[in-house]
Scaffold this active site. Structure first.
Site, mmCIF file in Angstrom:
data_model
loop_
_atom_site.group_PDB
_atom_site.id
_atom_site.type_symbol
_atom_site.label_atom_id
_atom_site.label_comp_id
_atom_site.label_asym_id
_atom_site.label_seq_id
_atom_site.Cartn_x
_atom_site.Cartn_y
_atom_site.Cartn_z
ATOM 1 N N ASP A 132 5.899 80.165 98.316
ATOM 2 C CA ASP A 132 6.604 80.749 97.169
ATOM 3 C C ASP A 132 5.890 81.985 96.641
ATOM 4 O OD1 ASP A 132 4.392 79.509 96.098
ATOM 5 O OD2 ASP A 132 5.489 78.186 94.759
ATOM 6 N N ASN A 164 5.139 69.723 85.778
ATOM 7 C CA ASN A 164 6.511 69.273 85.521
ATOM 8 C C ASN A 164 7.116 68.631 86.768
ATOM 9 O OD1 ASN A 164 6.705 71.474 87.129
ATOM 10 N ND2 ASN A 164 8.144 72.620 85.858
ATOM 11 N N HIS A 166 7.178 70.014 89.742
ATOM 12 C CA HIS A 166 7.761 70.949 90.723
ATOM 13 C C HIS A 166 6.936 70.990 92.009
ATOM 14 C CE1 HIS A 166 5.458 74.867 89.340
ATOM 15 N NE2 HIS A 166 4.691 74.073 90.035
ATOM 16 N N GLU A 186 12.005 73.876 90.628
ATOM 17 C CA GLU A 186 11.808 73.401 89.266
ATOM 18 C C GLU A 186 12.728 72.209 88.979
ATOM 19 O OE1 GLU A 186 9.219 74.538 88.217
ATOM 20 O OE2 GLU A 186 9.278 76.554 87.416
HETATM 21 P P1 PGA Z 1 -2.222 73.835 91.186
HETATM 22 O O1 PGA Z 1 -0.682 74.106 91.159
HETATM 23 O O2 PGA Z 1 -2.574 73.445 92.576
HETATM 24 O O3 PGA Z 1 -2.847 75.141 90.775
HETATM 25 O O4 PGA Z 1 -2.493 72.717 90.204
HETATM 26 C C1 PGA Z 1 0.200 73.147 91.591
HETATM 27 C C2 PGA Z 1 1.616 73.633 91.475
HETATM 28 O O5 PGA Z 1 2.021 74.139 90.433
HETATM 29 O O6 PGA Z 1 2.344 73.470 92.457
#
Ligand code: PGA
Length: 244
Positions: free
Chosen positions: A67, A136, A138, A143
């Site tokens: 992404d 959240n 995701h 999302e």
């Molecule tokens: P992080 O992000 O590995 O920095 O905790 C996870 C995400 O938002 O997919």
């Protein structure tokens, strides 16, 4: 879906790196899709080290970035582009034909999505996907509410993503949209690892593993994947019921 627990972040990352490295040994033309972020950081470092030290041929792998934040320059140190370029693509000297990242500055973002979908299809799908999980629930920028049947798409970011996402940047950022690989590609991937570490991820891991499967909690899609593996350290697993 399976669950694997590790004592700490180092062991978790070491396992993920070995799994990927061994898969490249078995299939030198492996198609790997990875998330950036804090969680996979050590895995990427260990993977690069292992491929180099063990002289594992990675000249035929394909790499796909999961992404990107829409509108961000690739030179922004908080961009996914920057992460992949500096941690994986440059150290492994991947050729331009060997990888695809979303161009989040493209005028036509839908075309970027189509380009990604075509690239994945031309490679006969993703072999291994390694993703993290947001606060959240995701995965990538899928999302809450995003359809499980989405291909690559552009999405309005959730408020939690916009605020938690500030941690990647050196100054306050206006984050609006994301461009991401969708869940159709995840369900079609031959193997998916979802990694989480630390007590702050305990709640979302509990929902992922024990909650209902619903688009309102995106990571619950892991329960639908036959070759889905949740990799957690003891802290992230701390709210799971004993039977796991
Ligand atoms: P992080 O992000 O590995 O920095 O905790 C996870 C995400 O938002 O997919």
């Amino acid at each position: 879906m399976k669950l694997k627990r590790f004592k700490n972040y180092q062991e978790l990352s070491g396992f993920a790196a070995s799994e990927i490295a061994n898969s490249i040994k078995d299939k030198p033309s492996l198609v790997l899709c990875m998330a950036s972020g804090e969680t996979p950081k050590l895995t990427v470092e260990l993977l690069v080290k292992k491929l180099k030290e063990e002289k594992i041929d990675h000249s035929r792998i394909t790499f796909i970035g999961l992404d990107e934040w829409v509108g961000l320059l690739p030179s922004n140190t908080g961009s996914c582009h920057y992460f992949f370029q500096h941690k994986l693509i440059a150290p492994l000297q991947l050729k331009a034909s060997q990888y695809l990242l979303f161009d989040a500055l493209a005028d036509d973002l839908n075309n970027e999505c189509e380009k990604m979908d075509t690239f994945i299809n031309d490679k006969d799908g993703i072999d291994i996907m390694l993703v993290g999980i947001g606060m959240n629930g995701h995965i990538g920028f899928n999302e809450p509410g995003a359809s499980f049947s989405n291909l690559s798409h552009v999405i309005e970011l959730d408020e939690i993503t916009k605020s938690v996402g500030q941690k990647y940047f050196t100054e306050k950022m206006e984050l609006g949209k994301g461009i991401t690989i969708g869940f159709k590609h995840l369900l079609n991937a031959k193997k998916v690892f979802l990694m989480a570490n630390g007590s702050k991820k305990a709640e979302v891991i509990k929902k992922t593993v024990e909650g209902p499967v619903t688009e309102n909690f995106p990571a619950s899609i892991m329960q639908r994947h036959e070759n889905g593996v949740i990799l957690v350290d003891d802290e992230a697993a701390s709210l799971l019921s004993k039977s796991h």
